[in-house]
Motif scaffolding. Structure first.
Motif, PDB file in Angstrom:
ATOM      1  N   THR A  56       8.723  -5.031  17.288  1.00  0.00           N
ATOM      2  CA  THR A  56       9.961  -5.748  17.002  1.00  0.00           C
ATOM      3  C   THR A  56       9.783  -6.640  15.782  1.00  0.00           C
ATOM      4  N   LEU A  57       8.640  -7.325  15.678  1.00  0.00           N
ATOM      5  CA  LEU A  57       8.376  -8.169  14.517  1.00  0.00           C
ATOM      6  C   LEU A  57       8.284  -7.335  13.252  1.00  0.00           C
ATOM      7  N   ASP A  58       7.648  -6.158  13.335  1.00  0.00           N
ATOM      8  CA  ASP A  58       7.559  -5.271  12.176  1.00  0.00           C
ATOM      9  C   ASP A  58       8.941  -4.836  11.709  1.00  0.00           C
ATOM     10  N   MET A  59       9.810  -4.511  12.661  1.00  0.00           N
ATOM     11  CA  MET A  59      11.145  -4.052  12.307  1.00  0.00           C
ATOM     12  C   MET A  59      11.961  -5.180  11.675  1.00  0.00           C
ATOM     13  N   ALA A  60      11.660  -6.426  12.034  1.00  0.00           N
ATOM     14  CA  ALA A  60      12.402  -7.560  11.479  1.00  0.00           C
ATOM     15  C   ALA A  60      12.046  -7.794  10.021  1.00  0.00           C
ATOM     16  N   LYS A  61      10.875  -7.348   9.584  1.00  0.00           N
ATOM     17  CA  LYS A  61      10.454  -7.523   8.199  1.00  0.00           C
ATOM     18  C   LYS A  61      10.916  -6.331   7.374  1.00  0.00           C
ATOM     19  N   SER A  62      11.230  -6.599   6.124  1.00  0.00           N
ATOM     20  CA  SER A  62      11.580  -5.501   5.232  1.00  0.00           C
ATOM     21  C   SER A  62      10.283  -4.779   4.839  1.00  0.00           C
ATOM     22  N   PRO A  63      10.373  -3.513   4.409  1.00  0.00           N
ATOM     23  CA  PRO A  63       9.161  -2.802   3.976  1.00  0.00           C
ATOM     24  C   PRO A  63       8.426  -3.561   2.867  1.00  0.00           C
ATOM     25  N   ARG A  64       9.172  -4.206   2.001  1.00  0.00           N
ATOM     26  CA  ARG A  64       8.558  -4.968   0.918  1.00  0.00           C
ATOM     27  C   ARG A  64       7.712  -6.111   1.471  1.00  0.00           C
ATOM     28  N   GLU A  65       8.229  -6.817   2.461  1.00  0.00           N
ATOM     29  CA  GLU A  65       7.479  -7.914   3.078  1.00  0.00           C
ATOM     30  C   GLU A  65       6.231  -7.405   3.788  1.00  0.00           C
ATOM     31  N   VAL A  66       6.340  -6.243   4.416  1.00  0.00           N
ATOM     32  CA  VAL A  66       5.200  -5.667   5.121  1.00  0.00           C
ATOM     33  C   VAL A  66       4.090  -5.304   4.133  1.00  0.00           C
ATOM     34  N   PHE A  67       4.464  -4.820   2.950  1.00  0.00           N
ATOM     35  CA  PHE A  67       3.463  -4.335   1.996  1.00  0.00           C
ATOM     36  C   PHE A  67       2.699  -5.453   1.295  1.00  0.00           C
ATOM     37  N   VAL A  68       3.274  -6.627   1.168  1.00  0.00           N
ATOM     38  CA  VAL A  68       2.585  -7.714   0.467  1.00  0.00           C
ATOM     39  C   VAL A  68       1.250  -7.990   1.153  1.00  0.00           C
ATOM     40  N   GLY A  69       0.165  -8.069   0.365  1.00  0.00           N
ATOM     41  CA  GLY A  69      -1.149  -8.346   0.919  1.00  0.00           C
ATOM     42  C   GLY A  69      -2.218  -7.500   0.254  1.00  0.00           C
ATOM     43  N   ARG A  70      -3.340  -7.361   0.939  1.00  0.00           N
ATOM     44  CA  ARG A  70      -4.488  -6.611   0.410  1.00  0.00           C
ATOM     45  C   ARG A  70      -4.707  -5.368   1.269  1.00  0.00           C
ATOM     46  N   TRP A  71      -4.918  -4.227   0.591  1.00  0.00           N
ATOM     47  CA  TRP A  71      -5.077  -2.932   1.249  1.00  0.00           C
ATOM     48  C   TRP A  71      -6.313  -2.231   0.696  1.00  0.00           C
ATOM     49  N   TYR A  72      -6.998  -1.489   1.582  1.00  0.00           N
ATOM     50  CA  TYR A  72      -8.229  -0.781   1.211  1.00  0.00           C
ATOM     51  C   TYR A  72      -8.072   0.703   1.493  1.00  0.00           C
ATOM     52  N   GLY A  73      -8.512   1.524   0.526  1.00  0.00           N
ATOM     53  CA  GLY A  73      -8.481   2.969   0.711  1.00  0.00           C
ATOM     54  C   GLY A  73      -9.779   3.605   0.268  1.00  0.00           C
ATOM     55  N   GLU A  74     -10.044   4.795   0.794  1.00  0.00           N
ATOM     56  CA  GLU A  74     -11.262   5.527   0.459  1.00  0.00           C
ATOM     57  C   GLU A  74     -10.955   7.012   0.499  1.00  0.00           C
ATOM     58  N   ASP A  75     -11.523   7.761  -0.484  1.00  0.00           N
ATOM     59  CA  ASP A  75     -11.255   9.192  -0.565  1.00  0.00           C
ATOM     60  C   ASP A  75     -12.444   9.864  -1.245  1.00  0.00           C
ATOM     61  N   MET A  76     -12.679  11.113  -0.916  1.00  0.00           N
ATOM     62  CA  MET A  76     -13.735  11.901  -1.576  1.00  0.00           C
ATOM     63  C   MET A  76     -13.122  12.625  -2.765  1.00  0.00           C
ATOM     64  N   GLU A  77     -13.774  12.508  -3.897  1.00  0.00           N
ATOM     65  CA  GLU A  77     -13.350  13.189  -5.121  1.00  0.00           C
ATOM     66  C   GLU A  77     -14.230  14.425  -5.308  1.00  0.00           C
ATOM     67  N   ALA A  78     -13.880  15.237  -6.272  1.00  0.00           N
ATOM     68  CA  ALA A  78     -14.678  16.423  -6.589  1.00  0.00           C
ATOM     69  C   ALA A  78     -16.057  15.989  -7.076  1.00  0.00           C
TER      70      ALA A  78
END
Length: 192
Positions: free
Chosen positions: A63-85
């Motif tokens: 419910t709290l997630d739905m109350a926030k806009s996608p833009r508000e949810v995205f603000v912050g720090r995110w980590y990703g990892e992927d294998m390259e060729a």
């Protein structure tokens, strides 16, 4: 001849106009709905009183997630990892600031443990199901290097597949590459 008028009592018929019948039917529907709501609320209170929670912790977070806009949810720090060729591991850290500015630190790790780093900066946004980036330049050894913003390759648009408090999945509209990042705290850094 003289006619006598008689006082006859006629049985009075009562004609109910159609509008009154409609009002009566509408009142019956409203009373029925109110009674159903009352019974539902009573059942919720009864469940809570005997120990069955009316709402779970997961439902509260959703419910709290739905109350926030996608833009508000995205603000912050995110980590990703992927294998390259060529057995290169790509790791990246996205900082999405509330003013629409981003900084992405990419590190490309070789098998021997060494890596090369690239830092991009620019503007980000979310509109409907689209996440987009506009790269304005790079940071190299603490110096900002301005990009040629007429270069179309510096603009990326992604289809949002999932955007929640802890996980963001997106797919590049042009090349179809899919990415997933997870939220990390502001003190998180890429491994050396």
């Amino acid at each position: 001849m003289h006619r006598q008028t008689r006082n006859r009592k006629r049985p009075q018929t009562r004609a109910v106009p159609a509008s009154a019948r409609r009002q009566s039917a509408l009142l019956g529907v409203v009373i029925t709905i109110l009674m159903a709501l009352l019974l539902f609320m009573w059942a919720q209170q009864a469940r809570a009183a005997i120990g069955d929670a009316a709402i779970t912790a997961g439902q509260a977070e959703e419910t709290l997630d739905m109350a926030k806009s996608p833009r508000e949810v995205f603000v912050g720090r995110w980590y990703g990892e992927d294998m390259e060729a060529g057995s290169i591991t790509k790791r990246w850290l996205v900082d999405a600031f509330p003013d629409g500015v981003f900084r992405i630190t990419f590190r490309f790790y070789e098998d021997d443990g060494g890596y090369r780093e690239q830092i991009e900066v620019g503007e980000w946004g979310i509109s409907g199901p689209v996440y987009f980036l506009s790269t304005k330049g790079w940071v190299d050894d603490g110096m900002f290097l301005k990009a040629d913003t007429s270069n179309g390759q510096l603009y990326d648009a992604y289809k949002i597949l999932k955007l929640e408090q802890q996980v963001f999945e997106y797919e590049h509209f042009v090349n179809g590459n899919r990415y997933q990042v997870r939220r990390v705290d502001t003190g998180f850094t890429l491994p050396e």
